[in-house]
Design a protein around this motif. Structure first.
Motif, PDB file in Angstrom:
ATOM      1  N   GLY A   1     -37.747 -23.016  19.142  1.00 22.66           N
ATOM      2  CA  GLY A   1     -36.901 -24.100  19.627  1.00 22.66           C
ATOM      3  C   GLY A   1     -36.162 -23.724  20.893  1.00 22.66           C
ATOM      4  N   LYS A   2     -35.732 -22.489  20.953  1.00 22.89           N
ATOM      5  CA  LYS A   2     -35.042 -21.998  22.157  1.00 22.89           C
ATOM      6  C   LYS A   2     -35.956 -22.120  23.373  1.00 22.89           C
ATOM      7  CE  LYS A   2     -32.146 -18.813  21.373  1.00 22.89           C
ATOM      8  NZ  LYS A   2     -31.487 -17.560  20.993  1.00 22.89           N
ATOM      9  N   ARG A   3     -37.232 -21.789  23.182  1.00 26.46           N
ATOM     10  CA  ARG A   3     -38.215 -21.932  24.272  1.00 26.46           C
ATOM     11  C   ARG A   3     -38.400 -23.390  24.680  1.00 26.46           C
ATOM     12  NH1 ARG A   3     -43.079 -18.073  22.037  1.00 26.46           N
ATOM     13  NH2 ARG A   3     -41.876 -16.144  21.939  1.00 26.46           N
ATOM     14  N   ALA A   4     -38.141 -24.296  23.750  1.00 26.27           N
ATOM     15  CA  ALA A   4     -38.285 -25.734  24.020  1.00 26.27           C
ATOM     16  C   ALA A   4     -36.967 -26.362  24.452  1.00 26.27           C
ATOM     17  CB  ALA A   4     -38.826 -26.436  22.775  1.00 26.27           C
ATOM     18  N   GLY A   5     -35.948 -25.533  24.688  1.00 22.39           N
ATOM     19  CA  GLY A   5     -34.677 -26.038  25.202  1.00 22.39           C
ATOM     20  C   GLY A   5     -33.600 -26.296  24.173  1.00 22.39           C
ATOM     21  N   ILE A   6     -33.789 -25.859  22.940  1.00 23.38           N
ATOM     22  CA  ILE A   6     -32.783 -26.063  21.894  1.00 23.38           C
ATOM     23  C   ILE A   6     -31.883 -24.832  21.854  1.00 23.38           C
ATOM     24  CG2 ILE A   6     -32.400 -26.345  19.415  1.00 23.38           C
ATOM     25  CD1 ILE A   6     -35.066 -27.914  19.336  1.00 23.38           C
ATOM     26  N   ASP A   7     -30.652 -25.008  22.319  1.00 21.35           N
ATOM     27  CA  ASP A   7     -29.707 -23.883  22.317  1.00 21.35           C
ATOM     28  C   ASP A   7     -28.992 -23.800  20.961  1.00 21.35           C
ATOM     29  OD1 ASP A   7     -27.746 -25.893  22.342  1.00 21.35           O
ATOM     30  OD2 ASP A   7     -27.263 -25.596  24.455  1.00 21.35           O
ATOM     31  N   GLU A   8     -28.093 -22.824  20.827  1.00 23.45           N
ATOM     32  CA  GLU A   8     -27.379 -22.599  19.558  1.00 23.45           C
ATOM     33  C   GLU A   8     -26.612 -23.842  19.103  1.00 23.45           C
ATOM     34  OE1 GLU A   8     -27.162 -20.092  17.321  1.00 23.45           O
ATOM     35  OE2 GLU A   8     -28.634 -18.884  18.408  1.00 23.45           O
ATOM     36  N   ALA A   9     -25.938 -24.501  20.044  1.00 25.67           N
ATOM     37  CA  ALA A   9     -25.138 -25.681  19.686  1.00 25.67           C
ATOM     38  C   ALA A   9     -26.027 -26.804  19.156  1.00 25.67           C
ATOM     39  CB  ALA A   9     -24.332 -26.154  20.896  1.00 25.67           C
ATOM     40  N   GLU A  10     -27.151 -27.041  19.827  1.00 24.93           N
ATOM     41  CA  GLU A  10     -28.047 -28.103  19.372  1.00 24.93           C
ATOM     42  C   GLU A  10     -28.712 -27.722  18.052  1.00 24.93           C
ATOM     43  OE1 GLU A  10     -31.445 -31.173  21.008  1.00 24.93           O
ATOM     44  OE2 GLU A  10     -31.124 -29.312  22.118  1.00 24.93           O
ATOM     45  N   PHE A  11     -29.064 -26.459  17.894  1.00 24.84           N
ATOM     46  CA  PHE A  11     -29.633 -25.988  16.630  1.00 24.84           C
ATOM     47  C   PHE A  11     -28.671 -26.302  15.480  1.00 24.84           C
ATOM     48  CE2 PHE A  11     -30.498 -22.793  13.366  1.00 24.84           C
ATOM     49  CZ  PHE A  11     -31.871 -22.892  13.237  1.00 24.84           C
ATOM     50  N   SER A  12     -27.400 -25.992  15.674  1.00 28.10           N
ATOM     51  CA  SER A  12     -26.385 -26.275  14.651  1.00 28.10           C
ATOM     52  C   SER A  12     -26.278 -27.764  14.364  1.00 28.10           C
ATOM     53  CB  SER A  12     -25.023 -25.736  15.084  1.00 28.10           C
ATOM     54  OG  SER A  12     -25.052 -24.336  15.132  1.00 28.10           O
ATOM     55  N   ARG A  13     -26.357 -28.582  15.409  1.00 27.34           N
ATOM     56  CA  ARG A  13     -26.303 -30.040  15.209  1.00 27.34           C
ATOM     57  C   ARG A  13     -27.521 -30.548  14.440  1.00 27.34           C
ATOM     58  NH1 ARG A  13     -26.167 -32.994  20.339  1.00 27.34           N
ATOM     59  NH2 ARG A  13     -25.806 -34.833  19.061  1.00 27.34           N
ATOM     60  N   ILE A  14     -28.683 -29.957  14.699  1.00 27.07           N
ATOM     61  CA  ILE A  14     -29.877 -30.362  13.949  1.00 27.07           C
ATOM     62  C   ILE A  14     -29.673 -30.071  12.465  1.00 27.07           C
ATOM     63  CG2 ILE A  14     -32.340 -29.901  13.573  1.00 27.07           C
ATOM     64  CD1 ILE A  14     -32.502 -29.246  16.625  1.00 27.07           C
ATOM     65  N   LEU A  15     -29.103 -28.915  12.158  1.00 31.09           N
ATOM     66  CA  LEU A  15     -28.841 -28.568  10.763  1.00 31.09           C
ATOM     67  C   LEU A  15     -27.835 -29.535  10.139  1.00 31.09           C
ATOM     68  CD1 LEU A  15     -28.652 -24.648  10.859  1.00 31.09           C
ATOM     69  CD2 LEU A  15     -30.669 -26.125  10.608  1.00 31.09           C
ATOM     70  N   GLN A  16     -26.863 -30.003  10.917  1.00 34.21           N
ATOM     71  CA  GLN A  16     -25.877 -30.961  10.407  1.00 34.21           C
ATOM     72  C   GLN A  16     -26.520 -32.312  10.123  1.00 34.21           C
ATOM     73  OE1 GLN A  16     -22.336 -31.188  12.910  1.00 34.21           O
ATOM     74  NE2 GLN A  16     -22.630 -29.031  13.442  1.00 34.21           N
ATOM     75  N   GLY A  17     -27.529 -32.673  10.892  1.00 30.88           N
ATOM     76  CA  GLY A  17     -28.282 -33.886  10.615  1.00 30.88           C
ATOM     77  C   GLY A  17     -27.933 -35.080  11.459  1.00 30.88           C
ATOM     78  N   PRO A  18     -28.384 -36.249  11.028  1.00 28.45           N
ATOM     79  CA  PRO A  18     -28.245 -37.477  11.814  1.00 28.45           C
ATOM     80  C   PRO A  18     -26.801 -37.883  12.105  1.00 28.45           C
ATOM     81  CG  PRO A  18     -29.750 -37.822   9.957  1.00 28.45           C
ATOM     82  CD  PRO A  18     -29.146 -36.464   9.795  1.00 28.45           C
ATOM     83  N   ASP A  19     -25.865 -37.445  11.305  1.00 29.89           N
ATOM     84  CA  ASP A  19     -24.465 -37.846  11.489  1.00 29.89           C
ATOM     85  C   ASP A  19     -23.687 -36.929  12.428  1.00 29.89           C
ATOM     86  OD1 ASP A  19     -24.865 -39.982   9.739  1.00 29.89           O
ATOM     87  OD2 ASP A  19     -24.381 -38.752   7.995  1.00 29.89           O
TER      88      ASP A  19
END
Length: 176
Positions: A92-110
């Motif tokens: 994901g990092k290679r595809a532009g997903i940084d730590e903050a966005e990774f955490s948001r993905i784990l949090q989900g749609p809300d």
């Protein structure tokens, strides 16, 4: 002694082709062994068929790489598959997903998403949770994906949901 139900294979157990694929994948990731490949590789031709099928969605799918990783990471999180999360955090990092966005993905749609990302995350949650998509969710997703990508989305979520089941059932150990 390994807690895996089927230990990773060696050259004799994998055969030359599967062994080269397994070692090449591990080397690409800077690992001595990629347990998923060296375990599934013991399935011989089935492993090669699975690899071909999987590669058609990741990394060679029609969905944008960022979207593919978002979908995989969310699916892995919902399935509590640390093995998948380990690998796809890096990919994901290679595809532009940084730590903050990774955490948001784990949090989900809300977690403050909008647009295509919100539709993707809602659809992943629903598909993993119910094994179906409501007409409302389908309509939301259809606003962002054409027919080809809708089919690929469903197959991608199903693939990583199934892979989480395989990893868990075989007790495949995380790579170090």
């Amino acid at each position: 002694m390994s807690s895996q139900r089927i230990d990773p294979g060696n050259l004799r157990q994998l055969g030359p082709f599967n062994w080269v694929i397994s070692k090449g994948a591990a080397r690409t990731l800077g690992l001595s062994d990629m347990h998923l490949f060296s375990t599934l590789g013991r399935g011989k031709g089935l492993f090669r068929g699975w690899l071909h099928y999987s590669a058609k969605m990741m990394p060679f799918g029609s969905l944008a790489r960022h979207d593919t990783e978002l979908v995989i990471i969310r699916t892995a999180h919902l399935r509590t598959c640390e093995y998948e999360l380990d690998h796809h955090k890096r990919l994901g990092k290679r595809a532009g997903i940084d730590e903050a966005e990774f955490s948001r993905i784990l949090q989900g749609p809300d977690a403050g998403w909008s647009g295509k990302e919100l539709a993707l995350l809602r659809a992943v949650d629903e598909l993993v949770g119910t094994k179906d998509l409501s007409d409302v969710t389908w309509k939301e997703l259809s606003a962002h994906l054409d027919d080809r990508r809708l089919i690929e989305f469903v197959l991608l979520v199903g693939q990583y949901d199934s892979l989480a089941t395989t990893i868990g059932t075989l007790r495949i150990e995380r790579d170090h």
